[in-house]
Design a protein around this motif. Structure first.
Motif, PDB file in Angstrom:
ATOM      1  N   SER A  85      38.358  36.265  -4.600  1.00 54.35           N
ATOM      2  CA  SER A  85      37.733  35.958  -3.142  1.00 54.35           C
ATOM      3  C   SER A  85      36.848  34.687  -3.406  1.00 54.35           C
ATOM      4  O   SER A  85      35.983  34.594  -4.426  1.00 54.35           O
ATOM      5  CB  SER A  85      37.039  36.811  -2.502  1.00 54.35           C
ATOM      6  OG  SER A  85      35.998  37.743  -3.265  1.00 54.35           O
ATOM      7  N   GLY A  86      36.830  33.701  -2.571  1.00 53.84           N
ATOM      8  CA  GLY A  86      35.672  32.521  -2.873  1.00 53.84           C
ATOM      9  C   GLY A  86      36.023  31.774  -3.922  1.00 53.84           C
ATOM     10  O   GLY A  86      35.203  31.378  -4.654  1.00 53.84           O
ATOM     11  N   ASN A  97      44.104  37.353  -5.909  1.00 51.22           N
ATOM     12  CA  ASN A  97      43.555  38.888  -6.326  1.00 51.22           C
ATOM     13  C   ASN A  97      41.819  38.492  -6.062  1.00 51.22           C
ATOM     14  O   ASN A  97      40.916  39.351  -5.594  1.00 51.22           O
ATOM     15  CB  ASN A  97      43.600  39.123  -7.770  1.00 51.22           C
ATOM     16  CG  ASN A  97      42.932  40.475  -7.665  1.00 51.22           C
ATOM     17  OD1 ASN A  97      43.240  41.433  -6.957  1.00 51.22           O
ATOM     18  ND2 ASN A  97      42.205  40.492  -9.111  1.00 51.22           N
ATOM     19  N   TYR A 137      34.252  30.762  -9.018  1.00 51.45           N
ATOM     20  CA  TYR A 137      33.769  31.188  -7.533  1.00 51.45           C
ATOM     21  C   TYR A 137      32.561  30.982  -7.050  1.00 51.45           C
ATOM     22  O   TYR A 137      31.704  30.690  -7.984  1.00 51.45           O
ATOM     23  CB  TYR A 137      34.059  32.964  -7.817  1.00 51.45           C
ATOM     24  CG  TYR A 137      35.313  33.488  -8.210  1.00 51.45           C
ATOM     25  CD1 TYR A 137      36.523  33.433  -7.523  1.00 51.45           C
ATOM     26  CD2 TYR A 137      35.380  33.792  -9.645  1.00 51.45           C
ATOM     27  CE1 TYR A 137      37.623  34.056  -7.951  1.00 51.45           C
ATOM     28  CE2 TYR A 137      36.555  34.495 -10.143  1.00 51.45           C
ATOM     29  CZ  TYR A 137      37.848  34.386  -9.163  1.00 51.45           C
ATOM     30  OH  TYR A 137      38.851  34.981  -9.816  1.00 51.45           O
TER      31      TYR A 137
END
Length: 283
Positions: free
Chosen positions: A111-112, A109, A29
């Motif tokens: 983010s980034g 599920n 991430y």
């Protein structure tokens, strides 16, 4: 283990596993841009990779490598072992689909997502597609390596290249050809001697030449071949039960021909009779 039994689909699966292993070392991430400006700001972080998240590492990245290893081993081994009634290749296909499914939901599920997650998803999808499509797509089921050329059988004595002096079949220089030298200037036979005895020398020579010029049966040259579908290989003793099964996508060596049947040799050295030779692919 026979590497020549691997198919193009096995090559795709192996490449996807290598890509998945490389992705496990990339950041999962992105940390995002920082609003801090100045020399006292903390150093930017690249983010954790898969080795920092044990559940993700075991369920996706290492599981994908294990799935590819099971698929390749099932193809390369002469006898495929079974676990709980399932072959190694079947377990590998199911595990590859599980890897792609799990990686997809990890990205949804989170983010980034960074390079590790994106490259991992691509590799997982390629791994699952290659594992599922190899038995269904003929292009992926083709052998990964071409058939090796069998060694040319040695020709008859005297037909080799550059024979030396006195070697049978050599072109001798007509130097010093004297009386009675083979191929030299032959003396004309006396007509009286030619008719004496009631036989002509040419007639005797023609008889010998006719015996030597009889066409010999053509020798069988060994060649590699592959079968389009699985076919049984029976023993040379004529027993009705097969001793092995020839699988498509694997190269076998034909060492002898008996009528329409072939004497084939497997990778582990077993020989048997292949009765159905229709549609075989010669290497």
């Amino acid at each position: 283990m026979n590497i020549r039994s691997l198919s193009r689909g096995d090559g795709v699966v192996t490449g996807a596993a290598v890509l998945l292993f490389i992705a496990s070392f990339l950041p999962l991430y992105s940390t995002g841009a920082s609003d801090c400006v100045g020399k006292y700001c903390p150093a930017p972080s690249s983010g954790p990779n898969a080795w920092d998240a044990l559940p993700l590492l075991m369920s996706v990245y290492l599981a994908g490598v294990i799935a590819a290893a099971l698929i390749v081993l099932a193809r390369a081994l002469p006898q495929t072992p079974k676990v709980l009634g399932l072959e190694l290749g079947q377990i590998g296909v199911v595990l590859s689909v599980f890897v792609a499914w799990t990686e997809f939901w990890w990205i949804v599920n989170g983010s980034g997502a960074s390079a590790g997650m994106i490259l991992g998803l691509i590799a997982a999808l390629v791994l699952a597609a290659g594992a599922v499509a190899t038995p269904l797509v003929p292009a992926l089921g083709a052998p990964l390596l071409g058939a090796p050329k069998p060694q040319a059988a040695a020709g008859p004595y005297g037909t080799g290249p550059q024979p030396g002096y006195g070697y049978p079949g050599a072109q001798q220089q007509p130097q010093g050809q004297g009386y009675g030298y083979p191929g030299g200037g032959q003396q004309q036979p006396d007509p009286a001697q030619q008719s004496y005895g009631g036989q002509q020398p040419a007639a005797a020579g023609g008889t010998v030449g006719g015996a030597q010029g009889a066409a010999a049966p053509a020798e069988f040259a060994a060649f590699w071949f592959a079968v389009p579908v699985a076919r049984p290989l029976y023993g040379e003793d004529g027993s009705p039960s097969p001793i092995a099964e020839l699988a498509p996508g694997t190269w076998y060596l034909a060492v002898e021909q008996r009528g329409q049947a072939l004497i084939a040799q497997t990778q582990d050295g077993r020989r048997g009779v292949l009765q159905d030779t229709t549609g075989i692919q010669r290497g």
